[in-house]
Design an enzyme around this catalytic site. Structure first.
Site, PDB file in Angstrom:
ATOM      1  N   ARG A  26       0.821  -1.213   0.000  1.00  0.00           N
ATOM      2  CA  ARG A  26       0.000   0.000   0.000  1.00  0.00           C
ATOM      3  C   ARG A  26       0.861   1.272   0.000  1.00  0.00           C
ATOM      4  O   ARG A  26       0.560   2.246   0.690  1.00  0.00           O
ATOM      5  CB  ARG A  26      -0.961   0.006   1.191  1.00  0.00           C
ATOM      6  N   LYS A  29      -0.972   4.544  -0.842  1.00  0.00           N
ATOM      7  CA  LYS A  29      -1.797   5.091   0.241  1.00  0.00           C
ATOM      8  C   LYS A  29      -0.935   5.940   1.178  1.00  0.00           C
ATOM      9  O   LYS A  29      -1.219   7.100   1.431  1.00  0.00           O
ATOM     10  CB  LYS A  29      -2.434   3.945   1.019  1.00  0.00           C
ATOM     11  N   ILE A 436     -24.350   6.989  11.985  1.00  0.00           N
ATOM     12  CA  ILE A 436     -24.458   5.726  11.233  1.00  0.00           C
ATOM     13  C   ILE A 436     -23.754   4.582  11.961  1.00  0.00           C
ATOM     14  O   ILE A 436     -23.906   3.424  11.609  1.00  0.00           O
ATOM     15  CB  ILE A 436     -23.900   5.932   9.808  1.00  0.00           C
ATOM     16  N   GLU A 489     -18.231   1.636  17.412  1.00  0.00           N
ATOM     17  CA  GLU A 489     -17.534   0.572  16.681  1.00  0.00           C
ATOM     18  C   GLU A 489     -16.005   0.561  16.842  1.00  0.00           C
ATOM     19  O   GLU A 489     -15.282   0.216  15.902  1.00  0.00           O
ATOM     20  CB  GLU A 489     -17.898   0.603  15.179  1.00  0.00           C
ATOM     21  N   TRP A 566     -18.713  -7.100  -0.108  1.00  0.00           N
ATOM     22  CA  TRP A 566     -17.363  -6.659   0.242  1.00  0.00           C
ATOM     23  C   TRP A 566     -16.471  -7.825   0.642  1.00  0.00           C
ATOM     24  O   TRP A 566     -15.509  -7.690   1.377  1.00  0.00           O
ATOM     25  CB  TRP A 566     -17.435  -5.564   1.315  1.00  0.00           C
ATOM     26  N   CYS A 648     -25.157   3.069   1.503  1.00  0.00           N
ATOM     27  CA  CYS A 648     -24.225   4.114   1.086  1.00  0.00           C
ATOM     28  C   CYS A 648     -24.655   4.723  -0.247  1.00  0.00           C
ATOM     29  O   CYS A 648     -25.532   4.221  -0.917  1.00  0.00           O
ATOM     30  CB  CYS A 648     -22.825   3.551   0.958  1.00  0.00           C
ATOM     31  N   GLU A 670     -27.188   7.969   1.959  1.00  0.00           N
ATOM     32  CA  GLU A 670     -26.449   9.108   1.452  1.00  0.00           C
ATOM     33  C   GLU A 670     -27.410  10.008   0.706  1.00  0.00           C
ATOM     34  O   GLU A 670     -28.265   9.534  -0.020  1.00  0.00           O
ATOM     35  CB  GLU A 670     -25.362   8.639   0.489  1.00  0.00           C
ATOM     36  N   HIS A 699     -17.308  11.899   3.484  1.00  0.00           N
ATOM     37  CA  HIS A 699     -16.126  11.504   2.713  1.00  0.00           C
ATOM     38  C   HIS A 699     -15.166  12.654   2.518  1.00  0.00           C
ATOM     39  O   HIS A 699     -14.105  12.507   1.938  1.00  0.00           O
ATOM     40  CB  HIS A 699     -16.547  10.914   1.370  1.00  0.00           C
ATOM     41  N   CYS A 731     -22.790   8.660   6.300  1.00  0.00           N
ATOM     42  CA  CYS A 731     -22.126   7.368   6.450  1.00  0.00           C
ATOM     43  C   CYS A 731     -21.397   7.363   7.789  1.00  0.00           C
ATOM     44  O   CYS A 731     -21.464   8.340   8.545  1.00  0.00           O
ATOM     45  CB  CYS A 731     -21.179   7.114   5.275  1.00  0.00           C
TER      46      CYS A 731
HETATM   47  N1  GLN Z   1     -22.100   1.215  10.591  1.00  0.00           N
HETATM   48  C1  GLN Z   1     -21.039   1.439   9.652  1.00  0.00           C
HETATM   49  C2  GLN Z   1     -20.221   2.634  10.092  1.00  0.00           C
HETATM   50  O1  GLN Z   1     -20.759   3.528  10.649  1.00  0.00           O
HETATM   51  C3  GLN Z   1     -21.575   1.692   8.279  1.00  0.00           C
HETATM   52  C4  GLN Z   1     -20.479   2.014   7.308  1.00  0.00           C
HETATM   53  C5  GLN Z   1     -20.910   2.078   5.871  1.00  0.00           C
HETATM   54  O2  GLN Z   1     -22.034   2.258   5.552  1.00  0.00           O
HETATM   55  N2  GLN Z   1     -19.999   1.957   4.960  1.00  0.00           N
HETATM   56  O3  GLN Z   1     -19.044   2.724   9.839  1.00  0.00           O
HETATM   57 ZN    ZN Z   2     -22.493   4.209   4.447  1.00  0.00          ZN
END
Ligand code: GLN
Ligand code: ZN
Length: 762
Positions: A26, A29, A436, A489, A566, A648, A670, A699, A731
């Site tokens: 990477r 990146k 989210i 998370e 994914w 998304c 979104e 983003h 998101c």
């Molecule tokens: N629950 C996930 C987060 O908040 C959802 C992420 C996503 O939709 N890509 O990161």
């Molecule tokens: Zn999302």
């Protein structure tokens, strides 16, 4: 293997449509992020990029690939590169082409992708049905396409000087225009395709320059032909390739298509056009060979046959591929063996993986191994020898099957897929605020996770850190005044990988990174066998968070379609079957959360739109299994439990039916970058469930002002009853920093308050 004499044997070549650009470790990146932070100069970044490009050419040569592509590199995205190349930049941005030096040029380039204060970035959306994202060009009637850049020429020369004659790869003009959108200054009803003639002149200029630089062949990618829209644009297709094909000084043209078959009509147009080669994806669906037969083969046009899957990680069944290529030789005079699409979508090298189970590893091939496969197939076909490839195909390992899972699924009746229709969802309040799920992942968290993984941080200490992070996120949300909280998370490296690591039937890789957008890379797990959940996956964290607050905490799970989208998924059974297995595992998790007192449960289907088949005729069947799997996961709960889902960025108008069929109580989506179009559509059809149109774009590091969010919310309440509206970012926040996140959420909460006080009855 066959009896054809060497003299009459066709010359079969090998190539790939493209190769990963991020580097084996990477490097791209790291280099671009360091450049964005101001820690490195444009010159330093350019040097690293040149090394990476050389590495790709060398890897392809070493794999034995005959024809090596160039201009497959990009600092951010190839569609953005094309826009910049032809000066198709919206007026809120200064043109990179007019920058006085390289530093400024790169700054302007990245501004288009990432935005800057006062200028939101170009919209980003999924590249066909992949998890790669491109930037959507904004065009208008005043746009004048002209060749102002030289990236393909420079990279061609650079490769040539390093000893690699290459075939420059360009996004084709038809695909480019059909993927672009009308800018805000374009009149209603105007479409970017109106710019076709001007754009073709610009492509013609580029082809002349490439020819002058010594390029003998150029690849023009037209994946749009795998969609209904592309298939309906045959007049434009003909115009493109009649025009470019009839240039006098030009390289040979390879028109490449992928992500599905293009249909006999488009193939006929390409066969009759003055182009030298046509690339077809012969993996994605079974129709490519039928199309070829329907047009009686390609005659003297070279067929670039995509028989090695460019976007999944399974080894090619080489004997089957040899047999198929043998059939194809009857349909064309000249044949090149290729990948079905660019290898951009798979990890670079299987050899970097040290801990995969041997029976799984034996079934896998990454980009480098796939390059070896095309090279090998090319040799087998042109030399007629089958030395070097195993003619036996490994049977699936029996340990990949789980009889208990199959029996449980078979025993489920229709009631397992439906919630009561008369349920009363407890209201939170109009324009309830939430997020989210994820909060910023701090460097300390990432370091702790890495240390824990290496065994340098004890599990109890790691867990204590996670709890401390949850405390901080809960306190912050209470303090900001959000209505439905999340735990943030912190325990998740990635929303799919986290679950994949805990589910049976899934394997994860150490270095299997794939570019998602810009510098963002993901490491898709590999779903190779029957899926089962041996133990609860999230309950510990969500219940801990709930124990720290009186406000409701929303539990977070990743839905079946997204778990598939994914990941690299087994191809030995229909996707719908695999999705139901994941749905069943999630159903158990949802039940455990509910039992633990969690009243809001979100099952993210971020990728629902992404897996939507490119052609409309295939969508109903897809939506049926996607909806079934989601409902299997979520229908076991009481009517007082609120099921949320999140999706998304996408053109949601295509799947509003699907959204309704999921039967979630609240759907967050979104909308910030696409200006609330969805809310309008939902309003028109009298949508009666909860909807949370994302009010700002996560983003981009830009913090939205209160007024900006307020304007979006006011627009939303003009279309949809405020009682059904939620206010949330578009998101998860994991890629953002805390400072900007906190400010943005405060602004959002304040904006919701302002709109709420003006609601009738308040
Ligand atoms: N629950 C996930 C987060 O908040 C959802 C992420 C996503 O939709 N890509 O990161
Ligand atoms: Zn999302």
């Amino acid at each position: 293997m066959d009896t054809t004499s060497a003299a009459s044997r066709p010359s079969v070549r090998s190539t790939v449509h493209g190769y990963p650009r991020i580097g084996p470790a990477r490097e791209l990146k790291r280099a671009s992020e360091s450049y964005w932070k101001g820690a490195t100069t444009a010159a330093e970044l350019d040097t690293i990029a040149a090394d990476l490009r050389r590495g790709v050419y060398a890897a392809l040569r070493e794999a034995g690939v005959d024809d090596i592509p160039s201009n497959t590199f990009s600092y951010y995205d190839q569609v953005l590169d094309t826009a910049v190349l032809f000066d198709l930049v919206p007026s809120r941005f200064p043109s990179p082409a007019q920058a006085e030096d390289r530093e400024e040029q790169l700054r302007r380039y990245f501004a288009l992708a990432r935005g800057e204060q006062g200028a939101p970035p170009l919209e980003m959306t999924k590249w066909f049905d992949t998890n790669y994202h491109y930037l959507v060009p904004e065009l208008s009637p005043s746009t004048r396409p002209r060749l102002v850049g030289d990236k393909p020429v420079v990279e061609f020369r650079e490769a040539a000087e390093a000893g690699f004659p290459t075939r420059p790869v360009l996004v084709g003009p038809l695909t480019f225009l059909l993927l672009a959108k009308a800018g805000t200054d374009a009149p209603e009803g105007w479409e970017p395709i109106a710019l076709l003639d001007g754009l073709l002149d610009a492509y013609a200029a580029l082809l002349r320059e490439l020819a002058a630089a010594g390029a003998t062949e150029v690849q023009l990618d037209e994946p749009i032909l795998a969609t209904d829209e592309g298939r309906a644009a045959l007049g434009h297709l003909e115009r493109c390739y009649q025009r470019l094909g009839s240039l006098t000084e030009r390289p040979a043209l390879l028109v490449s298509t992928y992500f599905g078959s293009i249909g006999a009509d488009a193939l006929r147009v390409l066969k009759q056009a003055p182009v030298e080669a046509v690339g077809l994806d012969l993996v994605t669906d079974a129709e490519g060979v039928d199309d070829l037969t329907a047009v009686s083969g390609l005659g003297s046009t070279r067929l670039v046959a995509g028989v090695v899957d460019g976007r999944n990680v399974w080894r090619t069944d080489l004997p089957a591929a040899v047999a198929e290529l043998g059939t194809l030789l009857a349909l064309t005079d000249e044949l090149t063996v290729s990948t079905s699409c660019s290898l951009l979508h798979v990890p670079i090298d299987l050899d970097a993986e040290t801990s995969l189970a041997p029976e799984l590893r034996a079934a896998l091939a990454f980009a480098r191994q796939k390059a070896e496969e095309v090279a090998l197939l090319g040799r087998v076909l042109s030399e007629g020898s089958d030395a070097g490839y195993r003619s036996d195909v490994e049977p699936r390992d029996p340990s990949f099957t789980d009889a208990r899972v199959r029996a449980r699924l078979d025993a489920l009746g229709p009631e397992a897929y439906a919630r009561p229709q008369d349920r009363v969802v407890p209201a939170v309040r109009p324009l309830a605020t939430t997020t989210i799920g994820s909060f910023p992942q701090t460097p300390e968290l990432r370091r702790a996770r890495a240390a824990h993984r290496r065994g340098e941080l004890a599990t109890e200490e790691y867990k204590a850190l996670l709890r401390a992070e949850i405390d901080r996120v809960i306190t912050l949300q209470e303090e900001i005044g959000l209505d439905v909280l999340v735990h943030g998370e912190p325990e998740r490296n990635d929303m799919v990988q986290y679950f994949a690591e805990q589910l049976e039937g899934y394997a994860t890789t150490e270095h299997g990174w794939v570019q998602s957008y810009g510098s963002r890379c993901v490491r898709p797990p590999i779903l190779f066998g029957d899926v089962a959940r041996p133990a609860p996956m999230t309950v510990e964290w969500i219940t801990y968070a709930q124990s720290r607050t009186d406000k409701p905490v929303k539990g977070m799970l990743t839905g079946p379609v997204t778990m598939l989208a994914w990941s690299f998924v087994r191809t030995d059974q229909p996707l719908g079957e695999t999705a139901r297995q994941v749905g069943l595992a999630l159903r158990d998790e949802v039940a455990d959360l509910e039992r633990a007192g969690i009243r809001h449960i979100q099952v993210d289907e971020a990728a629902l739109r992404e897996l939507l088949p490119l052609r409309a005729e295939r969508r109903p069947a897809y939506l049926r299994w996607a909806v079934d799997a989601f409902r299997l996961a979520t229908s076991g709960v009481a009517s007082t439990t609120t099921i949320h889902t999140h999706m998304c960025y996408s053109e949601f108008n295509q799947i509003v039916d699907g959204i309704e069929a999921l039967d979630a109580d609240v759907t967050s989506v979104e909308a910030a970058r696409s200006r609330m179009e969805l809310v309008e559509a939902l309003g028109r059809r009298g949508y009666g469930r909860g909807i949370g149109p994302g009010v700002y774009d996560i983003h981009s590091p830009r913090v939205p002002s209160v007024e900006e969010v307020e304007a979006s919310l006011r627009l939303a309440v003009s279309h949809v009853d405020a009682a059904h509206l939620w206010a949330n970012p578009d998101c998860g926040l994991k890629t953002r920093g805390y400072a900007e996140t906190e400010q943005a959420l405060r602004n959002m909460v304040e904006a919701a308050r302002r709109v709420r006080v003006d609601l009738p009855g308040t």
